[in-house]
Structures are given as structure tokens and as C-alpha cells.
Design a protein around this motif. Structure first.
Motif, PDB file in Angstrom:
ATOM      1  N   CYS A 130      46.414  44.997  66.058  1.00 14.66           N
ATOM      2  CA  CYS A 130      46.949  45.896  65.029  1.00 14.66           C
ATOM      3  C   CYS A 130      47.496  45.074  63.854  1.00 14.66           C
ATOM      4  O   CYS A 130      47.272  45.407  62.689  1.00 14.66           O
ATOM      5  N   ASN A 131      48.178  43.985  64.201  1.00 16.23           N
ATOM      6  CA  ASN A 131      48.721  43.073  63.197  1.00 16.23           C
ATOM      7  C   ASN A 131      47.606  42.560  62.279  1.00 16.23           C
ATOM      8  O   ASN A 131      47.733  42.573  61.049  1.00 16.23           O
ATOM      9  N   MET A 169      55.987  46.978  60.365  1.00 17.63           N
ATOM     10  CA  MET A 169      57.233  46.377  59.900  1.00 17.63           C
ATOM     11  C   MET A 169      57.347  44.905  60.333  1.00 17.63           C
ATOM     12  O   MET A 169      57.982  44.109  59.645  1.00 17.63           O
ATOM     13  N   LEU A 170      56.719  44.558  61.466  1.00 21.59           N
ATOM     14  CA  LEU A 170      56.664  43.133  61.846  1.00 21.59           C
ATOM     15  C   LEU A 170      55.871  42.355  60.803  1.00 21.59           C
ATOM     16  O   LEU A 170      56.280  41.269  60.367  1.00 21.59           O
ATOM     17  N   VAL A 171      54.732  42.919  60.407  1.00 17.74           N
ATOM     18  CA  VAL A 171      53.890  42.259  59.396  1.00 17.74           C
ATOM     19  C   VAL A 171      54.668  42.132  58.090  1.00 17.74           C
ATOM     20  O   VAL A 171      54.683  41.057  57.470  1.00 17.74           O
ATOM     21  N   VAL A 172      55.309  43.213  57.692  1.00 13.99           N
ATOM     22  CA  VAL A 172      56.053  43.198  56.426  1.00 13.99           C
ATOM     23  C   VAL A 172      57.160  42.143  56.489  1.00 13.99           C
ATOM     24  O   VAL A 172      57.327  41.331  55.568  1.00 13.99           O
ATOM     25  N   PHE A 212      53.656  52.848  67.395  1.00 15.62           N
ATOM     26  CA  PHE A 212      53.133  51.491  67.553  1.00 15.62           C
ATOM     27  C   PHE A 212      52.752  50.913  66.194  1.00 15.62           C
ATOM     28  O   PHE A 212      53.124  49.789  65.848  1.00 15.62           O
ATOM     29  N   PHE A 213      52.024  51.712  65.421  1.00 17.28           N
ATOM     30  CA  PHE A 213      51.604  51.248  64.098  1.00 17.28           C
ATOM     31  C   PHE A 213      52.829  50.932  63.233  1.00 17.28           C
ATOM     32  O   PHE A 213      52.875  49.892  62.574  1.00 17.28           O
TER      33      PHE A 213
END
Lengths: 215, 299
Positions: free
Chosen positions: A159-160, A123-126, A117-118
Motif C-alpha cells: 500500500c505504501n 499518513m505514514l507515507v506523508v 488501512f489506507f
């Protein structure tokens, strides 16, 4: 209870200080002291790295090194040095230092949300950050594959936010505490992020073995 | 004549169909891009055939796949698909940490090949206290103690006494397991319903197959410096190899094993009898915990 009161009457600044920070404070009072800088010592080995060490180096006013202390990497010590505005000796060292710092700071969200999950949210954030377009991150990105996180609940957003906060804190450290100019700070944080991603996903090791293929 | 030709044709057709099926099955196992298929978040390591069988059984109970794959670089591995947010693959290592394909070499190689960020070693272990633990209970390592790493000092005999030696663990450090994995299993211990007890604590790990309670007691005294268990819950042979794969400060591993014996003179018989249940319980606990992550994040 009066005994306990007197027992705990210790200078809080001294209590909080790492021995190297106390040494730094002493050195700063010396007439010959010009600057203190950090070097990260972390040689690559066949696969991975040797354990990281942090060397605090003292320079005189002619920019000549006159003393140094080397210790195992310690994220709290590093934070204390950043708080005191101590730069690394050069940009590659600053990148390595912030890469290690990112790893330590991202441990909390990773511990809370778990591996898959992390990694997915990271990778979405990046991908949504300005760093996605920078050379070191863009070069690594094809070698990283993750799932998509479940987006039905609040967890992905939470988390984001935690990950973004870690990145933002590092940015503020570079800009406000270490006073780097924007373009310089951008290069360092992009490099640090790539350094962290490379190690997290074992990219250099996989490529060294010829096993990783870009997507 | 026509009948013979028809028979020959039928046999050839059947043969061709069988060959096609075989090729198709082989292609299915040999993925087009093996390294991509191996990419995952969590690697499960197991060491014995029983552990493999029980892992497969545990996966089947949760209707998870357990597909054998072959990779030119890393050999055979098993895909358990995606459990919750984690892509999970399983790999067999040799028993113990030493030698080619022991847990140490497998951990280093497979982390690089799979980009996994965690390794969970499942299987069987010995318990250390028959009064507080039962066969089949599951042990989760909060830390690991590599008991083979020690200093052995010579002690010269005084006044006609024979020379002796002293085992010194003062330079041997505990290695903490990965925090996020421990959180996952603590959550499972709290919320899951299992028919076996779950113990969290320290694990002794080393290259010995211990079948002597006397040795185990002496080892515990040397390690803990006291008579009690000192937080230790059991021991095993593969975990120590995982230390080769990550920095001490940033561990990637945890050990989850079921108790098959108590490292005493009954070890052989007990391990034989309890091995399957011990492995299955460890597998059930791990897979249930991974499955629960999905529920947590879907809430």
C-alpha cells in the motif's frame, strides 16, 4: 470480419480525445492562439464544496482571454491536459487541480485496502515524506489521527508503494510535463497534498464547526 | 445509641459509594475529549430501535464492544472500538432522510465531526421479488436511485378524455456506492459463510413507506423503462440522505440492509415479524466483512 475491420478503422488519436482536447488541438492551429490554461472552479459552501468544474481558457498572443469552455471536473481530461503541458492560470489553481488529481489517483489504493488501512498507511507515507515539514501539511497534521497499520505482512509495504507511486507520478507531471522549477513544484505538490488531506479528513469543516481539536 | 449511629454511618457510606459509582460511570460515558473519541474511519448509521438492538447483538457475537457515549455536539453514539484496521462508531438517525437528525443532516454533521471516510447504513429494507429473495436476505447497494427526484408533467386529455400526468425520470441519475466498501463486501460474499443469501444491485431510496405492490411495479417500470427489475434488488428510506454528504463522483457511503418485507399489502405484519432477523443479518454481514479485513492484512 472485413466489415468489422473497416468499422473500427478510426483515427486512434481522435478516439482517445476528449472534445476539449480536440478543441485545444484546433485552437493551437489558430494564428491568434497564444496559450491555453486551466482554471478550477470550486466555490466553498457552508460545509464542503460545490461540484468542481474545469475551465479551459484560450489566450491570444497579448495574453488576453478570447474563448473558454467549462466542464465538470474530469480526472482523465485533466491528465490529458497535463500530458499536453497545459498549466493552470496561477499557483492556487494548480494546487487545487493537483489536489483533485491526487484524490482521483489515490482511489485505487484506497479501493484495494479500505478506509482505515489506507488512511493509516497514507499518513505514514506523508510523515516520512519531505512534505511533512512543509507549512500546509504541518498545519493540518495535528488534526489527523489514524491507527497504525498491521505491519506483520506485506500489505502495508504494498500500500505504501502504491501511495508513493501516486505522489511520484504527480511530481514527474509537475517537473517534466509542466516544467515547473523544483521549488515551485514542491510548493504545488505540498499544497495539493494538504488540499487532499483537508477534504479526506473533513478538517476545514470540523474546524468551521469548532469541533476539531489538535492532538 | 451506638447502633443508631452505626446504622446512619453505614447508610451514609453506602450513599457516598453509590454517588461515587454513579459519577464514575457518567465520567466513563462522557469522554474527556468527546470529539477525539468520535474520530473514526467508518460510521455505521442505523435508524430504529430494533436496528440498534441487533447492532449491539451482532457486536456481542463477535465480542466487539458496543459502548454508549455522549457528545455535546452530536449527541449519543456508540463505539465499536477498532475492527481490523478501522475505528468504527455507530450513530442513530431518524427514520428516513428528512427532518432534524434524519440521515441527510446526520451524515453531513457526523462526517465533519468524526473525520470518517465512509458511512455504512445498516438496517432493514424491502425486497422486490418474492421468488428470488427471502426475508432476511441481505441487500448491498451497488447504486442508489433517489426516486423522489422526478419531473411530473401534465398531460391534457384528448378528445374528451380526462387530464393525466406523466412521471419522468429522465433527469434522475443513479448514484454509485463507494467502491472500496463494495470490494470489501464482495470479498465477504465470496469468502464468508452466511446462512442467508446476499444480493448486490440497485436500491430504490426515497421518503415513502411503500405498502403497495402495484405502486412498486409502476415505480420500477418508470425507473427502469421496462417490465423487469432492471438490476434493482430492493428499496429503503435512509440511503438517499447520504447523498447529501459527498460528491457524486466520490461517494462515501454504501447501504447494507436485510429484507424485512416486500413492499406489499403484507408489509406491516411481515416487517414486524422479520425486522429483527433482517437487521441482525445485515449487521452480521457488515461486521464479519470488517473483521475479515484484519485477517487479510495479517496474512
Amino acid at each position: 470480419m472485413s466489415d468489422v475491420d473497416s468499422y473500427f478503422k478510426i483515427d486512434k488519436r481522435e478516439r482517445d480525445s476528449h472534445p476539449l482536447i480536440r478543441l485545444l488541438d484546433v485552437q493551437r492551429g489558430e494564428p491568434k492562439f497564444g496559450a491555453a490554461k486551466v482554471q478550477i472552479i470550486r466555490p466553498r459552501v457552508a460545509l464542503g464544496f460545490e461540484p468542481a468544474q474545469l475551465s479551459l481558457q484560450f489566450f491570444d498572443k497579448q495574453n488576453q482571454i478570447y474563448d473558454y469552455r467549462t466542464e465538470s471536473w474530469d480526472a482523465q481530461l485533466n491528465d490529458a491536459l497535463v500530458d499536453r503541458g497545459i498549466l493552470a492560470i496561477d499557483e492556487p489553481n494548480e494546487i487545487e487541480r493537483f489536489g483533485l488529481g491526487l484524490g482521483a489517483a489515490l482511489e485505487r489504493p484506497e479501493s484495494r485496502y479500505g478506509d482505515g488501512f489506507f488512511s493509516a498507511v497514507l499518513m505514514l507515507v506523508v510523515d516520512q515524506s519531505p512534505f511533512a515539514k512543509t507549512e500546509p501539511v504541518r498545519e493540518l497534521r495535528p488534526y489527523i489521527s489514524t491507527n497504525r497499520p498491521h505491519e506483520g505482512g506485506h500489505s502495508a509495504d504494498d500500500c505504501n508503494l502504491m501511495i508513493q507511486a501516486v505522489l511520484q507520478d504527480r511530481w514527474l507531471e509537475l517537473r517534466r510535463k509542466l516544467k515547473y522549477e523544483q521549488s515551485h513544484a514542491e510548493r504545488i505538490l505540498a499544497g495539493a497534498l494538504a488540499y487532499y488531506l483537508d477534504e479526506r479528513f473533513s478538517i476545514s469543516d470540523g474546524r468551521k464547526l469548532g469541533w476539531l481539536k489538535a492532538h | 445509641m451506638k447502633t443508631t449511629a452505626f446504622l446512619v454511618f453505614s447508610v451514609l457510606a453506602a450513599l457516598a459509594t453509590a454517588i461515587c459509582w454513579l459519577v464514575w460511570k457518567l465520567r466513563e460515558q462522557m469522554t474527556d475529549n468527546p470529539v477525539d473519541d468520535l474520530k473514526c474511519d467508518i460510521l455505521l448509521f442505523f435508524a430504529t430501535q430494533t436496528e440498534r438492538e441487533q447492532l449491539e447483538r451482532g457486536a456481542a457475537e463477535l465480542e466487539l464492544p458496543f459502548e454508549e457515549r455522549n457528545d455535546a455536539h452530536v449527541g449519543t453514539y456508540y463505539s465499536l472500538g477498532t475492527i481490523g484496521p478501522n475505528r468504527v462508531r455507530a450513530v442513530k438517525t431518524r427514520m428516513g432522510s428528512f427532518f432534524h437528525q434524519g440521515s441527510a443532516s446526520q451524515a453531513i454533521v457526523l462526517l465533519a465531526a468524526s473525520s470518517a471516510t465512509s458511512i455504512i447504513q445498516v438496517g432493514m429494507a424491502f425486497g422486490i421479488d418474492r421468488n428470488a429473495q427471502k426475508h432476511g436476505d441481505v441487500l448491498v447497494s451497488q447504486w442508489l436511485f433517489p426516486y423522489d427526484y422526478r419531473i411530473i408533467d401534465h398531460l391534457a386529455g384528448q378528445q374528451g378524455q380526462v387530464d393525466r400526468y406523466n412521471i419522468d425520470y429522465s433527469e434522475t441519475k443513479r448514484f454509485l456506492a463507494k467502491r472500496s466498501l463494495l470490494s470489501l463486501f464482495e470479498q465477504e460474499r465470496t469468502t464468508g459463510r452466511h446462512e442467508f443469501a446476499i444480493h448486490f444491485g440497485g436500491m430504490l431510496s426515497g421518503g415513502s413507506r411503500i405498502r403497495s405492490q402495484l405502486y412498486l411495479r409502476e415505480l420500477l417500470i418508470a425507473v427502469t423503462g421496462g417490465e423487469g427489475p432492471g438490476g434493482y434488488i430492493g428499496g429503503e428510506m435512509e440511503g438517499v440522505g447520504l447523498l447529501a454528504a459527498s460528491k457524486r463522483a466520490e461517494p462515501v457511503w454504501v447501504i447494507v440492509k436485510g429484507i424485512s418485507d416486500f413492499a406489499d399489502d403484507q408489509q406491516r405484519d411481515e416487517a414486524e415479524a422479520h425486522r429483527p432477523d433482517a437487521c441482525l443479518n445485515a449487521v452480521r454481514f457488515v461486521l464479519a466483512a470488517l473483521r475479515r479485513v484484519e485477517e487479510l492484512f495479517a496474512e
